[in-house]
Design an enzyme around this catalytic site. Sequence first.
Site, short mmCIF file in Angstrom:
data_model
loop_
_atom_site.label_atom_id
_atom_site.label_comp_id
_atom_site.label_asym_id
_atom_site.label_seq_id
_atom_site.Cartn_x
_atom_site.Cartn_y
_atom_site.Cartn_z
N TYR A 91 -61.16 -40.68 2.57
CA TYR A 91 -61.16 -41.86 3.50
C TYR A 91 -62.38 -41.63 4.48
CZ TYR A 91 -59.87 -44.99 7.29
OH TYR A 91 -60.24 -45.76 8.32
P1 NAD Z 1 -55.66 -53.60 7.07
O1 NAD Z 1 -55.42 -53.06 5.77
O2 NAD Z 1 -54.35 -54.25 7.94
O3 NAD Z 1 -56.80 -54.73 7.05
C1 NAD Z 1 -57.86 -54.45 6.11
C2 NAD Z 1 -57.92 -55.95 5.23
O4 NAD Z 1 -59.21 -55.74 4.52
C3 NAD Z 1 -56.64 -56.06 4.46
O5 NAD Z 1 -56.19 -57.57 4.69
C4 NAD Z 1 -57.34 -56.06 2.82
O6 NAD Z 1 -56.87 -56.98 2.06
C5 NAD Z 1 -59.01 -56.52 3.32
N1 NAD Z 1 -59.82 -56.00 2.23
C6 NAD Z 1 -60.01 -54.69 1.83
N2 NAD Z 1 -60.94 -54.84 0.85
C7 NAD Z 1 -61.49 -56.00 0.78
C8 NAD Z 1 -62.25 -56.48 -0.09
N3 NAD Z 1 -62.78 -55.98 -0.99
N4 NAD Z 1 -62.52 -57.81 0.26
C9 NAD Z 1 -61.90 -58.67 1.06
N5 NAD Z 1 -60.83 -58.11 1.76
C10 NAD Z 1 -60.69 -56.83 1.62
O7 NAD Z 1 -56.40 -52.51 7.93
P2 NAD Z 1 -56.37 -52.32 9.63
O8 NAD Z 1 -55.73 -51.26 10.09
O9 NAD Z 1 -56.50 -53.53 10.08
O10 NAD Z 1 -57.97 -51.86 9.76
C11 NAD Z 1 -59.16 -52.64 9.70
C12 NAD Z 1 -60.43 -51.90 9.61
O11 NAD Z 1 -60.37 -50.87 10.93
C13 NAD Z 1 -60.62 -50.82 8.35
O12 NAD Z 1 -61.91 -51.03 7.98
C14 NAD Z 1 -60.19 -49.62 8.90
O13 NAD Z 1 -60.81 -48.54 8.16
C15 NAD Z 1 -60.71 -49.72 10.23
N6 NAD Z 1 -59.89 -48.56 11.25
C16 NAD Z 1 -58.48 -48.95 11.36
C17 NAD Z 1 -57.80 -47.94 12.25
C18 NAD Z 1 -56.31 -48.20 12.69
O14 NAD Z 1 -55.73 -47.46 13.38
N7 NAD Z 1 -55.65 -49.25 11.95
C19 NAD Z 1 -58.49 -47.15 12.85
C20 NAD Z 1 -59.96 -46.68 12.51
C21 NAD Z 1 -60.51 -47.77 11.72
C1 UGA Z 2 -55.10 -43.84 11.71
C2 UGA Z 2 -55.42 -45.05 10.58
O1 UGA Z 2 -54.47 -45.01 9.57
C3 UGA Z 2 -56.71 -45.05 9.83
O2 UGA Z 2 -56.91 -46.08 9.09
C4 UGA Z 2 -57.84 -44.86 10.98
O3 UGA Z 2 -58.96 -44.61 10.19
C5 UGA Z 2 -57.41 -43.62 11.83
O4 UGA Z 2 -56.53 -43.85 12.47
C6 UGA Z 2 -58.68 -43.36 13.08
O5 UGA Z 2 -58.09 -43.37 13.98
O6 UGA Z 2 -59.61 -43.48 12.61
P1 UGA Z 2 -54.04 -41.47 11.69
O7 UGA Z 2 -54.38 -40.89 12.82
O8 UGA Z 2 -53.78 -40.65 10.05
O9 UGA Z 2 -55.08 -42.56 10.81
O10 UGA Z 2 -52.82 -42.52 11.96
P2 UGA Z 2 -51.22 -42.62 11.37
O11 UGA Z 2 -51.39 -42.97 9.94
O12 UGA Z 2 -50.61 -43.37 12.26
O13 UGA Z 2 -50.76 -41.15 11.48
C7 UGA Z 2 -50.98 -40.42 12.67
C8 UGA Z 2 -50.14 -38.91 12.38
O14 UGA Z 2 -48.80 -39.18 12.22
C9 UGA Z 2 -50.72 -38.26 11.23
O15 UGA Z 2 -50.60 -36.67 11.63
C10 UGA Z 2 -49.60 -38.14 10.12
O16 UGA Z 2 -49.54 -37.22 9.31
C11 UGA Z 2 -48.46 -38.40 10.87
N1 UGA Z 2 -47.39 -39.32 10.45
C12 UGA Z 2 -47.66 -40.50 9.65
C13 UGA Z 2 -46.16 -38.72 9.99
O17 UGA Z 2 -45.70 -37.56 10.53
N2 UGA Z 2 -45.24 -39.37 9.42
C14 UGA Z 2 -45.58 -40.76 8.94
O18 UGA Z 2 -44.63 -41.36 8.13
C15 UGA Z 2 -46.63 -41.24 9.09
#
Ligand code: NAD
Ligand code: UGA
Length: 316
Positions: A145
């Site tokens: 990822y």
């Molecule tokens: P999410 O899965 O809730 O939202 C992503 C959306 O993108 C989904 O609704 C999905 O249907 C849409 N999508 C995916 N591929 C597509 C495509 N080919 N065409 C059209 N739509 C498409 O995820 P999120 O948590 O809201 O994350 C949004 C963005 O932020 C992502 O790029 C993710 O990598 C990034 N990000 C998220 C976090 C986090 O903590 N949530 C942290 C760092 C980065």
């Molecule tokens: C999150 C988002 O899921 C990613 O899309 C994003 O890119 C990333 O943050 C980011 O900061 O860039 P992550 O930090 O792995 O990734 O967040 P969580 O999925 O909430 O996991 C956090 C921690 O909780 C990890 O160590 C994971 O192993 C742990 N975890 C998660 C558990 O112990 N149990 C669970 O059921 C889920």
Amino acid sequence: MVTGSAGFIGSHLAHALVQAGTTVIGVDRQDPSTDPTAAANLAALRGRSGYHHVTADLLHCAIDPLLIDADAVFHLAGIPGVRPSWGPQFGDYLASNVLATHRVLDASTRIGVPRLVVASSSSVYGPTDGGASLETDRLKPASPYAVTKLAEEQLCLAYAERPIGPSVVALRYFTVYGPRQRADMFTHRALHAALTGQPLRLYGDGHQRRDFTYIDDVVAATIAAAVVPTAHGAINVGGGSNASLLDVINIATSLTGRDIQLHQDHARNGDVLLTRADPSRARKVLGWQPRVDLHSGLRVHMQALAAQVPDYSRAA
Ligand code: NAD
Ligand code: UGA
């Protein structure tokens, strides 16, 4: 245009933009008329005159017509999540995070969109030595990822180097939480476990730490990245709430008054032990700093979850 507008962060961003009087075209391949998560995420935008939803896959759809008159593209569409990226879904990560981004960049360049803000990730840093990560640090992504997010970010920044491309801000979001957070993420699962009494699976010993960043703070940084005239390059969006998973469990327990039943499991590949943002570039370039502390943010997150299910409300 907001891509990924039916997702967690995209739906909050689209809503904040519409509230501020901006017209938003939201593009997502999830159809809110058939997909319950998309429907719930977009509920507050349904019927709003400033919001136009387009159900389309960015890998195949015609993007140019959606960009006519766009002042900015917020490119949040993608496949998130560290752990599943080791599996057979990797092709989907590559397609949505890299190939779809390439199509968005080409279309934005053709139409002459001035600014593109892309959702990058703290995961591009990989394992750290315990200090705060700076945008200039060496990047060592530790999961498939994270490799796709780094490719996505660097592709956008390469386009920005050309004289004809949009200016690009790549926001490295750090573990975002708050209402409507994805159900695979830890804070959602910890609060869900506390509210329902169902067990929580803990990967590793729970001492891993994250810079948990509240959704409203993330939205504020994202909007600033589109409007600040001189912003460009990678910027950390995190800081202020560094905590361990055990800290989150303790807060969830105290907010709900219920213990969480833990199921210990092995640490997952590609999971880093620590993320910590140095937020000074965000402060300098965007005038942004996180405002919501973990306890307050988790309270709002918990109340939103509790309101969804009657059993939750009684527990909360
Ligand atoms: P999410 O899965 O809730 O939202 C992503 C959306 O993108 C989904 O609704 C999905 O249907 C849409 N999508 C995916 N591929 C597509 C495509 N080919 N065409 C059209 N739509 C498409 O995820 P999120 O948590 O809201 O994350 C949004 C963005 O932020 C992502 O790029 C993710 O990598 C990034 N990000 C998220 C976090 C986090 O903590 N949530 C942290 C760092 C980065
Ligand atoms: C999150 C988002 O899921 C990613 O899309 C994003 O890119 C990333 O943050 C980011 O900061 O860039 P992550 O930090 O792995 O990734 O967040 P969580 O999925 O909430 O996991 C956090 C921690 O909780 C990890 O160590 C994971 O192993 C742990 N975890 C998660 C558990 O112990 N149990 C669970 O059921 C889920």
